[in-house]
Design a protein around this motif. Structure first.
Motif, mmCIF file in Angstrom:
data_model
loop_
_atom_site.group_PDB
_atom_site.id
_atom_site.type_symbol
_atom_site.label_atom_id
_atom_site.label_comp_id
_atom_site.label_asym_id
_atom_site.label_seq_id
_atom_site.Cartn_x
_atom_site.Cartn_y
_atom_site.Cartn_z
ATOM 1 N N SER A 88 -5.728 8.387 17.519
ATOM 2 C CA SER A 88 -6.481 9.543 17.023
ATOM 3 C C SER A 88 -6.918 9.353 15.565
ATOM 4 C CB SER A 88 -5.651 10.823 17.160
ATOM 5 O OG SER A 88 -4.453 10.732 16.425
ATOM 6 N N ILE A 89 -6.298 8.404 14.861
ATOM 7 C CA ILE A 89 -6.759 8.020 13.528
ATOM 8 C C ILE A 89 -6.896 6.496 13.498
ATOM 9 C CG2 ILE A 89 -5.768 10.007 12.327
ATOM 10 C CD1 ILE A 89 -3.425 8.254 11.473
ATOM 11 N N ASP A 90 -7.762 6.020 12.619
ATOM 12 C CA ASP A 90 -7.996 4.577 12.518
ATOM 13 C C ASP A 90 -7.068 3.911 11.515
ATOM 14 O OD1 ASP A 90 -10.325 4.560 14.305
ATOM 15 O OD2 ASP A 90 -11.303 5.696 12.694
ATOM 16 N N ALA A 91 -6.597 4.684 10.538
ATOM 17 C CA ALA A 91 -5.702 4.161 9.507
ATOM 18 C C ALA A 91 -4.880 5.313 8.956
ATOM 19 C CB ALA A 91 -6.499 3.484 8.390
ATOM 20 N N GLY A 92 -3.770 4.970 8.332
ATOM 21 C CA GLY A 92 -2.918 6.001 7.762
ATOM 22 C C GLY A 92 -2.351 5.555 6.423
ATOM 23 N N VAL A 93 -2.159 6.508 5.528
ATOM 24 C CA VAL A 93 -1.579 6.231 4.215
ATOM 25 C C VAL A 93 -0.161 6.785 4.208
ATOM 26 C CG1 VAL A 93 -1.812 6.514 1.719
ATOM 27 C CG2 VAL A 93 -3.861 6.428 3.172
ATOM 28 N N LEU A 94 0.830 5.897 4.095
ATOM 29 C CA LEU A 94 2.231 6.281 4.125
ATOM 30 C C LEU A 94 2.894 5.887 2.806
ATOM 31 C CD1 LEU A 94 3.142 5.193 7.771
ATOM 32 C CD2 LEU A 94 3.097 7.548 6.893
ATOM 33 N N PRO A 95 2.967 6.798 1.834
ATOM 34 C CA PRO A 95 3.618 6.483 0.569
ATOM 35 C C PRO A 95 5.136 6.532 0.704
ATOM 36 C CG PRO A 95 2.887 8.767 0.569
ATOM 37 C CD PRO A 95 2.410 8.164 1.857
ATOM 38 N N GLY A 96 5.814 5.733 -0.102
ATOM 39 C CA GLY A 96 7.271 5.763 -0.075
ATOM 40 C C GLY A 96 7.875 4.641 -0.887
ATOM 41 N N SER A 97 9.150 4.776 -1.197
ATOM 42 C CA SER A 97 9.884 3.720 -1.887
ATOM 43 C C SER A 97 10.154 2.574 -0.908
ATOM 44 C CB SER A 97 11.199 4.276 -2.435
ATOM 45 O OG SER A 97 10.962 5.361 -3.315
ATOM 46 N N LEU A 98 10.405 1.408 -1.461
ATOM 47 C CA LEU A 98 10.637 0.224 -0.626
ATOM 48 C C LEU A 98 12.102 0.099 -0.233
ATOM 49 C CD1 LEU A 98 8.473 -2.378 -2.607
ATOM 50 C CD2 LEU A 98 7.838 -1.137 -0.528
ATOM 51 N N PRO A 99 12.382 -0.240 1.027
ATOM 52 C CA PRO A 99 11.442 -0.233 2.157
ATOM 53 C C PRO A 99 11.181 1.193 2.633
ATOM 54 C CG PRO A 99 13.630 -0.815 2.918
ATOM 55 C CD PRO A 99 13.733 -0.673 1.425
ATOM 56 N N ASN A 100 9.960 1.464 3.036
ATOM 57 C CA ASN A 100 9.561 2.796 3.462
ATOM 58 C C ASN A 100 10.040 3.041 4.901
ATOM 59 O OD1 ASN A 100 8.153 5.077 4.396
ATOM 60 N ND2 ASN A 100 6.372 4.635 3.118
ATOM 61 N N PRO A 101 10.948 4.005 5.107
ATOM 62 C CA PRO A 101 11.479 4.216 6.466
ATOM 63 C C PRO A 101 10.418 4.628 7.477
ATOM 64 C CG PRO A 101 12.189 5.972 4.982
ATOM 65 C CD PRO A 101 11.572 4.921 4.126
ATOM 66 N N ASN A 102 9.360 5.318 7.006
ATOM 67 C CA ASN A 102 8.294 5.711 7.940
ATOM 68 C C ASN A 102 7.521 4.496 8.442
ATOM 69 O OD1 ASN A 102 8.496 8.668 7.954
ATOM 70 N ND2 ASN A 102 7.964 8.524 5.793
ATOM 71 N N VAL A 103 7.274 3.541 7.540
ATOM 72 C CA VAL A 103 6.577 2.323 7.948
ATOM 73 C C VAL A 103 7.473 1.486 8.858
ATOM 74 C CG1 VAL A 103 5.475 0.199 7.131
ATOM 75 C CG2 VAL A 103 5.178 2.332 5.855
#
Length: 339
Positions: free
Chosen positions: A205-220
Motif C-alpha cells: 500500500s506504500i512504496d517506501a517508508g521512513v522509520l527513524p530510530g536508534s541503532l539498531p532500530n527494532p522496527n526495521v
C-alpha cells in the motif's frame, strides 16, 4: 514477532518508570538546607514513554538522585504528546521563574529560539542548551524487489512517514529536496505510524517508508525478519552539504549485517536529540546535571545504548547558546564551545 516487540516496549517503559523515581507528592522550589538555591520536583519533558529520550532522561534523573549532589532536588521525567507541548511547558516554567528541562531535537531547540517552531509564536532566546544525548537515524526502506533503487527514484511514489512537522519527516524532506531535487509536493506523503509503515511495505500500500530510530532500530529489524527489504543509501557528498546547512542534522555509516539482508555498509541521515532548559534555571542545578551526564557515560549507555555521551559528542547538533551552568562545566573540563 509483534508480541516480542510489544513485550520489549513494555519492558522499556516499565524500566523508564522505575528509573524516573517519580513520586506523587509535590514540593516547592526553595532553600533545602544544603546551600542550594533550588529544591523540590524539577520536570524533564520528553517525547513518549518507552522512547530513547524518555529512557535516557529517566536514567539521568535516577543517577542524579543516587549521586546525592543536590539531595533536595528530584528530576522527574514527564512524557509529552510532542515537542510543541514540551517546549510550551518549558516556556511556562520560565515565565514562572521555575526550573525545568526538555529533551527533544536540536532542530526543535534552534527553531524555538529563532521563532520558527510551528504553533509557538515569537522568538525564545531564553531557551538555553544543556547538552547532546543521542542520535536518531532515518531508515528509508523499500521492498527488496522494488524498482526504487535510489532516493531520487522516490519522486511520484507513495511514502509512509510521520506527520508533517516531525523532525524525521523534516529531515527526509531536506535530504530529498536539497540532495535530489525532489520536493515534498513531488511525492504522496502518507502520514502514518511505525506499525502502519511496516504493514504497508508488506502489503504494497506504500512504496517506501521512513522509520527513524536508534541503532539498531527494532522496527526495521522486525520488518526485515517479516519481509525482504532494502534500505536506501544517501550519498556522502549530499550528507556533508546537508550538515553544513543544517548543523542539527548528521549522518552515520550503518555497518553491514546490522539488519537481516543488509550485506553492505549504508550511509543514512540522522538527527540529534539534546537537553535544553531556560536561562532562569539555577546555574548550580544545570552544572550538576551536565556533570552527571558527562561523568556517568558508561552507566547511561547501560540505560540506553544510543546515549554515547562523551567530550567528543556532548556538543553535537547544538548551534544555540548554552546555559551558563553548562558553560561553567565545559570550561572546567576543557571543552571549547564555539557558537
Amino acid at each position: 514477532m509483534k508480541k516480542k516487540l510489544y513485550s520489549l516496549c513494555m519492558f522499556l517503559s516499565i524500566l523508564a518508570l522505575i528509573l524516573a523515581g517519580c513520586g506523587s507528592g509535590k514540593a516547592e522550589e526553595g532553600a533545602d538546607g544544603t546551600g542550594s538555591k533550588v529544591s523540590g520536583i524539577v520536570p524533564m519533558y520528553t517525547p513518549g514513554a518507552g522512547g530513547p529520550n524518555y529512557i535516557i532522561s529517566a536514567g539521568i534523573g535516577q543517577i542524579f538522585k543516587n549521586s546525592n549532589v543536590m539531595p533536595g532536588v528530584v528530576l522527574t521525567t514527564e512524557a509529552m504528546s510532542g515537542v510543541v507541548e514540551g517546549t510550551n511547558l518549558l516556556i511556562d516554567r520560565y515565565n514562572q521563574g521555575k526550573p525545568a528541562f526538555a529533551a527533544f531535537t536540536g532542530e526543535a531547540l534552534a527553531q524555538a529560539v529563532q521563532g520558527e517552531l510551528e504553533q509557538i509564536p515569537g522568538e525564545h532566546p531564553e531557551l538555553k542548551a544543556v547538552g547532546w544525548i543521542n542520535s536518531t537515524v532515518n531508515h528509508v526502506v523499500v521492498a527488496k524487489d522494488s524498482p526504487i533503487k535510489s532516493m531520487a527514484d522516490l519522486k511520484g511514489k507513495r511514502i509512509g512517514a510521520l506527520p508533517p512537522g516531525a523532525t524525521a519527516t523534516n529531515l527526509f524532506n531536506v535530504v530529498l529536496e536539497e540532495g535530489y531535487g525532489v520536493k515534498s509536493s513531488d511525492y504522496k506523503h502518507i502520514p502514518i505510524g511505525y506499525a502502519e509503515i511496516i504493514e504497508g511495505i508488506q502489503n504494497g500500500s506504500i512504496d517506501a517508508g521512513v522509520l527513524p530510530g536508534s541503532l539498531p532500530n527494532p522496527n526495521v529489524t522486525e520488518l526485515a525478519q517479516l519481509y525482504p527489504i532494502r534500505i536506501l543509501e544517501v550519498e556522502e557528498d549530499i550528507l556533508k552539504k546537508m550538515v553544513e546547512r543544517h548543523p542539527y542534522f548528521s549522518y552515520v555509516n550503518v555497518e553491514s549485517g546490522m539488519y537481516p539482508g543488509q550485506d553492505e555498509d549504508t550511509l543514512m541521515a540522522a538527527f540529534e536529540s539534546v537537553i535544553y532548559t531556560h536561562e532562569k534555571t539555577d546555574e548550580e542545578l544545570v552544572y550538576n546535571v551536565v556533570k552527571t551526564i558527562m561523568e556517568n557515560g558508561e552507566e547511561l549507555r547501560k540505560v540506553h545504548p544510543s546515549a554515547n555521551i562523551s567530550k567528543e559528542t556532548i556538543l553535537n547538533g547544538i548551534k544555540t547558546p548554552f546555559h551558563s551552568g553548562a558553560e561553567k562545566y565545559f570550561q572546567e573540563v576543557g571543552i571549547e564551545v564555539n557558537q
